[in-house]
Write an enzyme that holds these catalytic residues in place. Sequence first.
Site, short mmCIF file in Angstrom:
data_model
loop_
_atom_site.label_atom_id
_atom_site.label_comp_id
_atom_site.label_asym_id
_atom_site.label_seq_id
_atom_site.Cartn_x
_atom_site.Cartn_y
_atom_site.Cartn_z
N PHE A 120 40.72 42.81 32.75
CA PHE A 120 41.64 41.85 32.14
C PHE A 120 41.16 41.33 30.79
O PHE A 120 41.97 40.93 29.96
CB PHE A 120 41.93 40.70 33.10
CG PHE A 120 42.87 41.10 34.18
CD1 PHE A 120 44.23 41.24 33.93
CD2 PHE A 120 42.41 41.40 35.45
CE1 PHE A 120 45.11 41.64 34.91
CE2 PHE A 120 43.28 41.81 36.45
CZ PHE A 120 44.64 41.93 36.18
N GLU A 121 39.87 41.33 30.53
CA GLU A 121 39.39 40.82 29.26
C GLU A 121 39.44 41.88 28.15
O GLU A 121 39.64 41.55 27.01
CB GLU A 121 37.96 40.28 29.40
CG GLU A 121 37.84 39.05 30.26
CD GLU A 121 38.57 37.83 29.71
OE1 GLU A 121 38.95 37.80 28.52
OE2 GLU A 121 38.76 36.89 30.49
#
Length: 153
Positions: free
Chosen positions: A16-17
């Site tokens: 997700f990052e």
Amino acid sequence: MSMRTNNAGIQLLHHFENCRLTAYLCPARVWTIGWGNTRYEDGTPVRQGDTITQQRADQLFSNILRTFEQGVARLVRAQLNSNQFSALVSFAYNVGLGGFQRSQLLKRVNANPSDPAIRQKFLNWTKAGGIRSNGLIRRRNAEADLYFNPVIR
């Protein structure tokens, strides 16, 4: 010995990052670099124009992650398994330790870490810059899924 984020938690965070080696404005309009870092280890904020190497991004991630692990361990009074702990670290990494500390999610976890209502408490945090984000909806669902996924020994 305090808990550490497990491999599933690190994979979730990395998914997700994403990793960007040049500073960028995140959806919340904060300068960000590497694996979603808004500050360096000494507290200095990321600035427009900052660049880092992949090695530095990975080092920064590990160092900052440890801060979030320690913060989650300090705030959570309930006994957690490694998936629960890792899901909460991912959440805190994204919303900040202050946001986590003020959250209904933390209150529910401390009251009863098996409470099924915890899933909804993750999903209460899906806005970036005041706007509902499909990416945050996916992330919160993934964090809740990890939280409720039993650890296989």
